[in-house]
Design a protein around this motif. Structure first.
Motif, PDB file in Angstrom:
ATOM      1  N   ALA A 221      -1.661 -15.447 -22.358  1.00 49.85           N
ATOM      2  CA  ALA A 221      -2.134 -16.447 -21.565  1.00 49.85           C
ATOM      3  C   ALA A 221      -1.263 -16.355 -20.218  1.00 49.85           C
ATOM      4  O   ALA A 221      -1.657 -16.831 -19.316  1.00 49.85           O
ATOM      5  N   GLN A 222      -0.310 -15.931 -20.522  1.00 45.91           N
ATOM      6  CA  GLN A 222       0.680 -15.960 -19.175  1.00 45.91           C
ATOM      7  C   GLN A 222       0.459 -14.725 -18.389  1.00 45.91           C
ATOM      8  O   GLN A 222       1.328 -14.516 -17.344  1.00 45.91           O
ATOM      9  N   ARG A 223      -0.437 -13.961 -18.623  1.00 46.46           N
ATOM     10  CA  ARG A 223      -0.518 -12.546 -17.918  1.00 46.46           C
ATOM     11  C   ARG A 223      -1.143 -12.788 -16.412  1.00 46.46           C
ATOM     12  O   ARG A 223      -1.564 -13.979 -16.125  1.00 46.46           O
ATOM     13  N   THR A 224      -1.134 -11.818 -15.500  1.00 48.75           N
ATOM     14  CA  THR A 224      -1.536 -11.709 -14.289  1.00 48.75           C
ATOM     15  C   THR A 224      -2.936 -11.452 -14.514  1.00 48.75           C
ATOM     16  O   THR A 224      -3.271 -10.641 -15.170  1.00 48.75           O
ATOM     17  N   HIS A 225      -3.739 -12.013 -13.735  1.00 50.73           N
ATOM     18  CA  HIS A 225      -5.136 -11.520 -13.652  1.00 50.73           C
ATOM     19  C   HIS A 225      -5.431 -10.487 -12.691  1.00 50.73           C
ATOM     20  O   HIS A 225      -5.070 -10.613 -11.560  1.00 50.73           O
ATOM     21  N   ARG A 226      -6.039  -9.422 -13.267  1.00 47.96           N
ATOM     22  CA  ARG A 226      -6.260  -8.571 -12.400  1.00 47.96           C
ATOM     23  C   ARG A 226      -7.776  -8.025 -12.113  1.00 47.96           C
ATOM     24  O   ARG A 226      -8.494  -8.008 -13.089  1.00 47.96           O
ATOM     25  N   PHE A 227      -8.085  -7.700 -10.929  1.00 48.77           N
ATOM     26  CA  PHE A 227      -9.518  -7.564 -10.475  1.00 48.77           C
ATOM     27  C   PHE A 227      -9.738  -6.252  -9.567  1.00 48.77           C
ATOM     28  O   PHE A 227      -8.772  -5.963  -8.763  1.00 48.77           O
ATOM     29  N   ARG A 228     -10.816  -5.638  -9.675  1.00 49.18           N
ATOM     30  CA  ARG A 228     -11.300  -4.892  -8.629  1.00 49.18           C
ATOM     31  C   ARG A 228     -12.398  -5.155  -7.783  1.00 49.18           C
ATOM     32  O   ARG A 228     -13.453  -5.656  -8.489  1.00 49.18           O
ATOM     33  N   LEU A 229     -12.219  -5.706  -6.387  1.00 46.50           N
ATOM     34  CA  LEU A 229     -13.322  -6.009  -5.563  1.00 46.50           C
ATOM     35  C   LEU A 229     -14.119  -4.902  -4.922  1.00 46.50           C
ATOM     36  O   LEU A 229     -13.237  -4.141  -4.338  1.00 46.50           O
ATOM     37  N   ASP A 230     -15.103  -4.825  -4.699  1.00 47.21           N
ATOM     38  CA  ASP A 230     -15.699  -3.795  -4.008  1.00 47.21           C
ATOM     39  C   ASP A 230     -16.344  -4.479  -2.819  1.00 47.21           C
ATOM     40  O   ASP A 230     -17.031  -5.705  -2.811  1.00 47.21           O
ATOM     41  N   PHE A 231     -16.449  -3.833  -1.520  1.00 49.10           N
ATOM     42  CA  PHE A 231     -17.052  -4.160  -0.196  1.00 49.10           C
ATOM     43  C   PHE A 231     -18.063  -3.127   0.213  1.00 49.10           C
ATOM     44  O   PHE A 231     -17.877  -2.203  -0.201  1.00 49.10           O
ATOM     45  N   GLY A 232     -18.823  -3.661   1.191  1.00 50.03           N
ATOM     46  CA  GLY A 232     -19.525  -2.685   1.984  1.00 50.03           C
ATOM     47  C   GLY A 232     -18.867  -1.959   2.666  1.00 50.03           C
ATOM     48  O   GLY A 232     -19.818  -0.516   3.179  1.00 50.03           O
ATOM     49  N   SER A 233     -17.878  -2.010   3.254  1.00 47.27           N
ATOM     50  CA  SER A 233     -17.175  -1.148   4.137  1.00 47.27           C
ATOM     51  C   SER A 233     -15.688  -1.284   4.174  1.00 47.27           C
ATOM     52  O   SER A 233     -15.035  -2.248   3.522  1.00 47.27           O
ATOM     53  N   ARG A 234     -14.990  -0.135   4.564  1.00 50.51           N
ATOM     54  CA  ARG A 234     -13.425  -0.106   4.481  1.00 50.51           C
ATOM     55  C   ARG A 234     -12.834  -1.395   5.396  1.00 50.51           C
ATOM     56  O   ARG A 234     -12.034  -1.951   4.990  1.00 50.51           O
ATOM     57  N   SER A 235     -13.718  -1.690   6.595  1.00 50.73           N
ATOM     58  CA  SER A 235     -13.264  -2.734   7.296  1.00 50.73           C
ATOM     59  C   SER A 235     -13.070  -4.166   6.661  1.00 50.73           C
ATOM     60  O   SER A 235     -12.260  -4.805   6.767  1.00 50.73           O
ATOM     61  N   GLN A 236     -14.290  -4.207   5.850  1.00 55.61           N
ATOM     62  CA  GLN A 236     -14.476  -5.772   5.046  1.00 55.61           C
ATOM     63  C   GLN A 236     -13.341  -5.559   4.064  1.00 55.61           C
ATOM     64  O   GLN A 236     -12.617  -6.628   4.012  1.00 55.61           O
ATOM     65  N   ALA A 237     -13.034  -4.510   3.507  1.00 52.49           N
ATOM     66  CA  ALA A 237     -11.997  -4.438   2.470  1.00 52.49           C
ATOM     67  C   ALA A 237     -10.584  -4.808   2.966  1.00 52.49           C
ATOM     68  O   ALA A 237      -9.926  -5.726   2.472  1.00 52.49           O
ATOM     69  N   ALA A 238     -10.294  -4.276   4.117  1.00 55.40           N
ATOM     70  CA  ALA A 238      -9.190  -4.196   4.996  1.00 55.40           C
ATOM     71  C   ALA A 238      -9.026  -5.809   5.427  1.00 55.40           C
ATOM     72  O   ALA A 238      -7.905  -6.594   5.120  1.00 55.40           O
ATOM     73  N   ALA A 239     -10.131  -6.523   5.924  1.00 55.37           N
ATOM     74  CA  ALA A 239     -10.096  -7.571   6.421  1.00 55.37           C
ATOM     75  C   ALA A 239      -9.680  -8.662   5.082  1.00 55.37           C
ATOM     76  O   ALA A 239      -8.916  -9.602   5.439  1.00 55.37           O
ATOM     77  N   PHE A 240     -10.459  -8.552   3.983  1.00 59.02           N
ATOM     78  CA  PHE A 240     -10.181  -9.278   3.005  1.00 59.02           C
ATOM     79  C   PHE A 240      -8.998  -9.254   2.368  1.00 59.02           C
ATOM     80  O   PHE A 240      -8.089 -10.079   2.144  1.00 59.02           O
ATOM     81  N   ALA A 241      -8.276  -8.024   2.247  1.00 55.33           N
ATOM     82  CA  ALA A 241      -6.694  -7.783   1.655  1.00 55.33           C
ATOM     83  C   ALA A 241      -5.652  -8.522   2.584  1.00 55.33           C
ATOM     84  O   ALA A 241      -4.874  -9.184   2.138  1.00 55.33           O
ATOM     85  N   ALA A 242      -6.186  -8.372   4.132  1.00 57.12           N
ATOM     86  CA  ALA A 242      -5.223  -8.930   4.864  1.00 57.12           C
ATOM     87  C   ALA A 242      -5.235 -10.446   4.904  1.00 57.12           C
ATOM     88  O   ALA A 242      -4.102 -11.150   5.081  1.00 57.12           O
ATOM     89  N   GLU A 243      -6.404 -11.048   4.594  1.00 55.59           N
ATOM     90  CA  GLU A 243      -6.305 -12.371   4.499  1.00 55.59           C
ATOM     91  C   GLU A 243      -5.779 -13.028   3.295  1.00 55.59           C
ATOM     92  O   GLU A 243      -5.076 -14.146   3.386  1.00 55.59           O
ATOM     93  N   VAL A 244      -5.901 -12.469   2.148  1.00 53.98           N
ATOM     94  CA  VAL A 244      -5.341 -13.095   0.801  1.00 53.98           C
ATOM     95  C   VAL A 244      -3.764 -12.583   0.712  1.00 53.98           C
ATOM     96  O   VAL A 244      -3.170 -13.267  -0.123  1.00 53.98           O
ATOM     97  N   ARG A 245      -3.464 -11.593   1.108  1.00 59.35           N
ATOM     98  CA  ARG A 245      -2.094 -10.863   0.758  1.00 59.35           C
ATOM     99  C   ARG A 245      -1.031 -11.808   1.427  1.00 59.35           C
ATOM    100  O   ARG A 245      -1.139 -12.235   2.607  1.00 59.35           O
ATOM    101  N   GLY A 246      -0.232 -12.106   0.453  1.00 61.10           N
ATOM    102  CA  GLY A 246       0.783 -13.423   0.697  1.00 61.10           C
ATOM    103  C   GLY A 246       0.464 -14.802   0.581  1.00 61.10           C
ATOM    104  O   GLY A 246       1.583 -15.496   0.646  1.00 61.10           O
TER     105      GLY A 246
END
Length: 311
Positions: A221-246
């Motif tokens: 239960a102490q584990r990290t939760h790991r996910f793979r999220l798919d997006f419609g474009s590279r720009s959407q994926a990059a924008a999501f990663a930039a928003e949540v990172r940190g």
């Protein structure tokens, strides 16, 4: 409450900077399997050598059935069976001769019938010199010799190395049966499947210190939760990663084409909102077993290790 079969209290032994074990404490009760896990060099084998009385603690104590493992090693050995992946037998002697030597040295002649049953179970050729046996059969013979005296405490250090899949399965079934008979078992293994199959509790060691312990479910239960999220474009994926990172609770967010590989501790609501904003098309959970907990607790999430993030 009855006295534990094995009690380790504040065990410390340093071999130099960054080497050894520091203030390690745990107990193993009758009828219990404790999974003792850690990367190479964490201190697992050092701990086992103290239990066998081969090393004297610089601080702390080790007791087996109430006896001091270092001060009363001969008596302790009668109640302990130890098997390591690199154990070697006398090549010129047969397994039968060696198991009878063990019964004599351990003063357990009454265990001869148990030893014969064990030999049949693991298909040990008792009358061929060890040097003429295959590597796997030598390991099976070593298993027999280690436990021929029907000990109360079993110390297992990578015990299934070299065994074929059939014998590995028989060995794990035997562990479960010995647990039901009331044996106390300390199992050190890199195979998470065999730990999850047999252990009641687990303890994780890193750099000589205990970093997590508890029931299998509690540690997982102490584990990290790991996910793979798919997006419609590279720009959407990059924008999501930039928003949540940190963000607090986000361990890592790595772009991978149209997707983002995400590791989080407790930031799921915020991540879900951001994913919706940026047009997520798929969400897949990854990992989740004991191995996942092991990876997180030993800092194998690269961004987490770099930032020192704890989940």
């Amino acid at each position: 409450m009855s006295e534990p079969v094995l009690k380790v209290s504040g065990l410390t032994h340093r071999f130099g900077p960054g080497r050894g074990i520091e203030a390690v404490s745990f107990e193993v009760a009758a009828g219990e399997v404790l999974g003792y896990l850690g990367p190479n060099g964490a201190g697992k084998t050092t701990t086992l050598r103290h239990v066998m009385g081969f090393l004297r603690p610089q601080a702390g104590t080790v007791h087996v059935l109430g006896r001091d493992a270092a001060a009363d090693a001969a008596a302790v050995h009668r109640d302990v069976g130890s098997l390591a992946a690199d154990i070697t037998l006398f090549g010129g002697l047969t397994p039968r001769v060696q198991l009878h030597l063990v019964l004599a040295v351990r003063r357990r002649p009454q265990a001869a019938a148990y030893a014969e049953q064990l030999a049949q179970r693991f298909a040990v050729d008792l009358d061929t010199p060890v040097s003429r046996l295959s590597r796997g059969r030598q390991q099976a013979a070593a298993l027999l010799v280690a436990f021929a005296h029907d000990p109360t405490l079993l110390l297992l250090d990578e015990p299934t190395t070299g065994l074929d899949p059939v014998l590995q399965d028989r060995f794990l079934e035997w562990i479960l049966e010995e647990k039901r008979r009331g044996k106390a078992i300390l199992l050190s293994s890199h195979r998470f499947d065999e730990v999850e199959r047999t252990a009641d509790r687990v303890m994780l060691l890193a750099a000589g210190r205990v970093v997590a312990e508890g029931s299998l479910e509690a540690v997982k239960a102490q584990r990290t939760h790991r996910f793979r999220l798919d997006f419609g474009s590279r720009s959407q994926a990059a924008a999501f990663a930039a928003e949540v990172r940190g963000q607090p609770g986000v361990i890592s967010a790595a772009e991978a084409g149209l997707g983002v590989d995400l590791a989080v501790a407790d930031a799921l609501p915020a991540v879900a909102r951001a994913a919706g904003t940026h047009g997520v098309t798929g969400w897949h959970e990854q990992g989740g077993g004991l191995e996942d907990a092991f990876r997180r607790l030993y800092g194998l999430e690269p961004e987490a290790a770099a930032r020192g993030v704890e989940s």
